[in-house]
Every structure is written in structure tokens, then in C-alpha cells.
Design an enzyme around this catalytic site. Structure first.
Site, PDB file in Angstrom:
ATOM      1  N   THR A 127     -52.326  -4.268  20.483  1.00  0.00           N
ATOM      2  CA  THR A 127     -52.064  -5.532  19.771  1.00  0.00           C
ATOM      3  C   THR A 127     -53.008  -5.594  18.586  1.00  0.00           C
ATOM      4  OG1 THR A 127     -53.710  -6.749  21.041  1.00  0.00           O
ATOM      5  CG2 THR A 127     -51.460  -6.779  21.905  1.00  0.00           C
ATOM      6  N   ASP A 128     -52.857  -6.614  17.742  1.00  0.00           N
ATOM      7  CA  ASP A 128     -53.712  -6.706  16.559  1.00  0.00           C
ATOM      8  C   ASP A 128     -55.183  -6.869  16.924  1.00  0.00           C
ATOM      9  OD1 ASP A 128     -51.566  -6.352  15.002  1.00  0.00           O
ATOM     10  OD2 ASP A 128     -51.267  -8.480  14.508  1.00  0.00           O
ATOM     11  N   CYS A 129     -55.427  -7.648  17.989  1.00  0.00           N
ATOM     12  CA  CYS A 129     -56.840  -7.833  18.344  1.00  0.00           C
ATOM     13  C   CYS A 129     -57.356  -6.760  19.288  1.00  0.00           C
ATOM     14  CB  CYS A 129     -57.086  -9.236  18.897  1.00  0.00           C
ATOM     15  SG  CYS A 129     -55.862  -9.819  20.057  1.00  0.00           S
ATOM     16  N   TYR A 130     -56.436  -6.078  19.994  1.00  0.00           N
ATOM     17  CA  TYR A 130     -56.859  -5.026  20.921  1.00  0.00           C
ATOM     18  C   TYR A 130     -56.109  -3.739  20.607  1.00  0.00           C
ATOM     19  CZ  TYR A 130     -58.993  -8.735  23.703  1.00  0.00           C
ATOM     20  OH  TYR A 130     -59.765  -9.764  24.133  1.00  0.00           O
ATOM     21  N   PRO A 131     -56.613  -2.937  19.662  1.00  0.00           N
ATOM     22  CA  PRO A 131     -55.864  -1.765  19.206  1.00  0.00           C
ATOM     23  C   PRO A 131     -55.837  -0.588  20.200  1.00  0.00           C
ATOM     24  CG  PRO A 131     -57.955  -1.947  18.031  1.00  0.00           C
ATOM     25  CD  PRO A 131     -57.827  -3.175  18.848  1.00  0.00           C
TER      26      PRO A 131
END
Ligand code: SF4
Ligand code: SF4
Lengths: 393, 137
Positions: A127-131
Site C-alpha cells: 500500500t502507499d504507507c506500507y510498501p
């Protein structure tokens, strides 16, 4: 009548009279209940045995780049990941995906506590916060932010004894049950058992400070399957499995001697947990409860070969009989064996007594006591049957 | 030829009488026989652990003699070992130890292992939830 404050003041001054639940029986025998109420401030109770409903909340710390872990394995044992990014709950009975029941959650907990490195593998969705999508690292108890033991059901107040009338050996959570009533297995420490010494839950509840796994822990309240409505004897002690406790404590200050990963043959993984609970002798009623002896504590023998929720019984026996090494069933002497350790329970009761005597451990008055009115329900019947009922209406 | 010592485990069907066999070992093969352990499970099997001392040729002949009588002979390569420091005395192993080699001390409630009563059936090994009973070689 004594109060928690008075007892704690005595502990502080090193004047508190603390005895184990074994020792208080001797005093009651020799001098009577009144003397117990006057002389004794605290009675220590304990139990040590496999308690499947146990586990630990872990926070691993964030990875760089960060990952939101959605699948987690610790030494190949799966942990529950349906929490925030790097939080997990590892249950004691979770089974290794490579070694089967030879290794599981209980063993990971013991290994963590022993300081051994543990392999953490996790997968996540980008995700954008958890690449990051994958991580594989070694962790230790020290590297974790939190490791909080939180056991949903421990310290059963009494427990049914088990036997087997069939012609084959059964492998159960009560250990090996030999064919044709070959043995009777029993659990709980009898007169040392915490909730048996406080049968009506007058001193144990949310906030009670305890010995847990060699360190300090707390009672959170009723455990799952808490069953205060179990049939009781005149002395109020339940005649089979009854009350339970939910417990928590910081794993980091525990001792691996009192938390042991276990593999029960052909059954599964569990965690042996050591628990010690202090009971303040506030009045004569409590003095009487803590003086209960093995010969006045009864349990029921169930036939585990019958694959039904309600199993046939072979009557009641007391713990003095069970601990003697054999009991009578249908006129035959049948050997008994415990599956929880009285040796360790005695050790824990003595340690807790020592902590209190030395002024290192004070009592905490619970904020609310265990419920005495909940009912134990089975799983609802199969859907098709309930539909049938619905049609009738 | 030097005198040597060998430890062997004899396993025989319970209907075989082993006494005469041991007598012959002593008499016909000039062996010093020391019975270390002897257990018979009625209607199942008997098991004897022997220490044989004598000339190596005589030991070999003695073993052949036993085998000719239908007795299985194996070298005693193993033993049961209880790690007392790790044992928590839970008692689960008691259920399967018919020989009562494992027992509970009723004063301390500690599990005790009496090697002399053990017939190496190994039932306890897989039952112990902490894997603290091991077969040592
Ligand atoms: S089963 Fe294992 S841990 Fe339990 S008493 Fe026997 S040897 Fe000790
Ligand atoms: S091997 Fe284990 S179960 Fe068998 S006799 Fe020896 S101690 Fe008992």
C-alpha cells in the site's frame, strides 16, 4: 474482619502471616477455623499444568521500508495477523507448518522467554504507507516492543477426571487413557487450586495481582467457558469443571521454568502455565474456604470413549482418593495419574508466600469480582435442524 | 583369549521358559551371567537384560544357542534417560509405565525413575509432553 489495607500494611512491616493452602489445612485441623481467621493474613494457592487457552500479544516494531503484516509465522508457526501492521497474537496451540505438533505456539513462547532467536516471516499487501510485501528476520524477546501473555482461559476451578471404557487406547488432552478402564487421569491441584480455595469468588476478580509464569500477572476477569453454575457440594466447592480466569502479564519478566511448551501425544500443542494466587483471609468465611482439604473436594469421572458432549460418568471421587494412586470403579481398583504437576504447584505456592513475607509482593483488591450467574452454553444445533424448528413455528 | 563383557537384551514369547536357557549359558558356555533386569508382561512378552562375561567365542556361541531357542538377542545399545532438571513431574508418563519404573514420590510429588524396573518398552518417550525422557545410545 481484616481489610486489604491492613494486610498490606502488615506485609510492609514484615509482620504478615502467610501460609500455603496446604499449611493452612494443618493449622485448621490443629486449632480450628477461628484461629485461622485470627492468625493468618494471606493463603497462597497455585496450579501448574497444560492450559491450551493461552497466548501472547506481540509487537515487532516497524520494518524499513514498512510492511503491514497480514500473514505471520514465528519459527514456521502461524500467528494471528488481523491486527495493526506489526501486531500479532500467537496462540499456544498453533501448530508448526513444517514440524506438525512436535513444535507449536507453546514452544515459541518458551523459546522466546529463554532468550532464543526466533525466525519471523511475514507477508503483506503493498500500500502507499506500507510498501514492503515480505520480511524475514530474526527476533528475540529483547527486540520486541511488547510481549504480553494474555490467556483467555486458565486456572480451572476443579476439573473432570477421565477414564476410557472402550477397548482401544485413547490419546486425549488428559493424556493416555488405557482401554477397559485402565486408568483415571485427573487434573488440578486439589486443595492448592486457586478457585477451589475461593469457591464463591469473594476475593478474585479484575485487578487481582498474581504469580504468572514466574513473574507478576493480573486477573482480567472471568475466563472463557466460566461456569459458576456447576453443581456444588455443601461446602460450595463445584463437583466438576466450573469457574475459569482470564490472565495477563508482561512476558519479559517471566521465567521459562514456569511456562513450558508441551506436545500432548496425538492431540496437539499446549503451554504449561504456572499460576499462584494469594487469598486474603478477610473473615471467618474465607478462613473456612481456604481450609478445605482434598478429602472434601470431589470431582466427577467421565468416560472419554463416548464421543458426545455429555459423556456418561462413573460417579464422584475426592482428591484424597485420586492422589492415593487408585480409585474404585465398579468394584475394581483403577490406577490414577495426574496430568498437572502438584510438585510445581507446591513450589509456586511456596515462592509466592516468600515474596509476600519478604515485602516484595502486595495484594491488590479487585475492582470487580468474577460473575456468579453466567451460564455455559453449547454451540447452537446445526442449521438444518434450527430451520426445522422454524417451520414448526 | 581375553575375557570380555557384553550386555544384551533378550526378548522372548512369554510361553518360553528362560530359566533353563540361562542355566545352559553358565554351564555349557562357561559364562558369568548377571541378570540386570527381568520383566515379564503376562501373556505378551518377557524381557531380560543380561550382562555376559567370558571369552568372546563363548559369548558368540551362547548367543547363537539362545537364538536357536527362539529368543531374540540384541546388544544393549540403549537406555532410558530422564532429564530430572527439565521434568515438571506432571505425571502423564505414569499412565503408560506398567512396570512402575516411573513413580510419584508421595511426599515430594516428584517423579522418580527406577532404572532396575525399566524394561525399555519406550512407551513413556512419546507420551512425555516435554520430551524429557530420551533413549540414549
Ligand atoms: S511426562 Fe515428562 S515431564 Fe511429565 S512427569 Fe513424566 S517425565 Fe516428567
Ligand atoms: S521405557 Fe518408560 S514406560 Fe517403559 S518401563 Fe521404562 S520407564 Fe516405564
Amino acid at each position: 474482619m481484616k481489610t486489604y489495607e491492613e494486610i498490606n500494611e502488615k506485609i510492609k512491616q514484615g509482620k504478615a502471616v502467610v501460609v500455603t493452602a496446604d499449611e493452612v489445612c494443618e493449622l485448621a485441623e490443629a486449632e480450628g477455623i477461628k484461629a485461622v481467621a485470627e492468625k493468618v493474613d494471606v493463603v497462597t494457592t497455585a496450579t501448574f499444568g497444560p492450559m491450551c487457552s493461552s497466548g501472547v500479544f506481540l509487537n515487532f516494531g516497524h520494518a524499513d521500508p514498512p510492511i503491514k503484516m497480514s500473514k505471520i509465522w514465528l519459527n514456521n508457526v502461524p500467528a494471528y495477523a488481523g491486527l495493526a501492521a506489526v501486531d500479532a497474537y500467537l496462540g499456544a496451540t498453533a501448530v508448526s507448518e513444517t514440524e506438525g505438533i512436535q513444535y507449536g505456539g507453546g514452544h515459541v513462547i518458551e523459546d522466546l522467554l529463554s532468550g532464543k532467536p526466533i525466525r519471523l516471516e511475514a507477508e503483506g499487501c503493498k500500500t502507499d504507507c506500507y510498501p514492503a510485501e515480505r520480511v524475514s528476520v530474526q527476533i528475540t524477546l529483547d527486540s520486541l516492543n511488547q510481549a504480553i501473555l494474555l490467556n483467555p482461559r486458565n486456572a480451572y476451578q476443579n476439573y473432570a477426571a477421565a477414564t476410557n471404557s472402550s477397548s482401544r487406547t485413547l490419546h486425549t488432552y488428559m493424556g493416555t487413557l488405557l482401554p477397559r478402564l485402565g486408568n483415571v487421569a485427573y487434573s488440578t491441584s486439589g486443595q492448592l487450586n486457586p478457585l477451589i480455595n475461593d469457591p464463591e469468588y469473594r476475593t478474585i476478580g479484575l485487578g487481582t495481582k498474581i504469580f504468572l509464569g514466574g513473574g507478576i500477572g493480573y486477573v482480567l476477569g472471568e475466563g472463557t467457558q466460566h461456569n459458576p453454575n456447576q453443581l456444588r457440594a455443601a461446602n460450595k466447592v463445584p463437583l466438576s469443571s466450573a469457574g475459569t480466569l482470564m490472565l495477563m502479564g508482561d512476558l519479559k519478566q517471566m521465567n521459562p521454568r514456569y511456562l513450558r511448551g508441551a506436545t500432548i501425544k496425538k492431540y496437539g500443542v499446549s503451554l504449561m502455565v504456572g499460576i499462584g494466587i494469594p487469598i486474603p483471609v478477610l473473615d471467618e468465611g474465607i478462613a473456612e474456604s481456604v481450609s478445605v482439604r482434598d478429602k472434601d473436594i470431589y470431582t466427577t469421572i467421565y468416560d472419554y470413549s463416548v464421543e458426545k458432549l455429555s459423556r456418561p460418568t462413573y460417579g464422584r471421587v475426592n482428591y484424597q482418593e485420586l492422589k492415593s494412586g487408585s480409585v474404585q470403579i465398579n468394584g475394581n481398583q483403577v490406577p490414577t495419574n495426574p496430568v498437572s504437576s502438584l510438585f510445581m504447584a507446591k513450589e509456586i505456592a511456596a515462592i509466592l508466600k516468600d515474596w509476600i513475607r519478604r515485602g516484595e509482593f502486595f495484594l491488590v483488591e479487585p475492582i470487580c469480582l468474577l460473575p456468579r450467574d453466567t451460564r455455559l452454553k453449547p454451540l447452537p444445533q446445526k442449521e438444518d435442524e434450527s430451520k426445522k424448528d422454524g417451520l414448526k413455528l | 583369549m581375553n575375557t570380555v563383557t557384553r550386555r544384551v537384551v533378550l526378548t522372548f514369547p512369554a510361553n518360553l521358559v528362560e530359566d533353563t536357557a540361562i542355566y545352559h549359558l553358565i554351564k555349557d558356555y562357561d559364562l558369568v551371567v548377571n541378570i540386570l533386569r527381568a520383566k515379564i508382561i503376562p501373556k505378551e512378552i518377557g524381557r531380560i537384560v543380561l550382562e555376559l562375561r567370558g571369552k568372546i567365542d563363548n559369548i558368540k556361541k551362547g548367543v547363537s544357542y539362545l537364538e536357536s531357542k527362539g529368543i531374540e538377542v540384541k546388544p544393549l545399545a540403549q537406555d532410558i534417560y530422564l532429564n530430572e532438571d527439565k521434568c515438571v513431574s506432571c505425571g502423564m508418563c505414569l499412565a503408560v509405565c506398567h512396570q512402575k519404573a516411573l513413580s510419584l514420590n508421595k511426599n515430594t510429588w516428584k517423579i522418580e525413575f527406577n532404572r532396575d524396573d525399566c524394561i525399555l518398552c519406550e512407551q513413556c518417550v512419546s507420551v512425555c509432553p516435554l520430551k524429557v525422557i530420551q533413549v540414549t545410545f
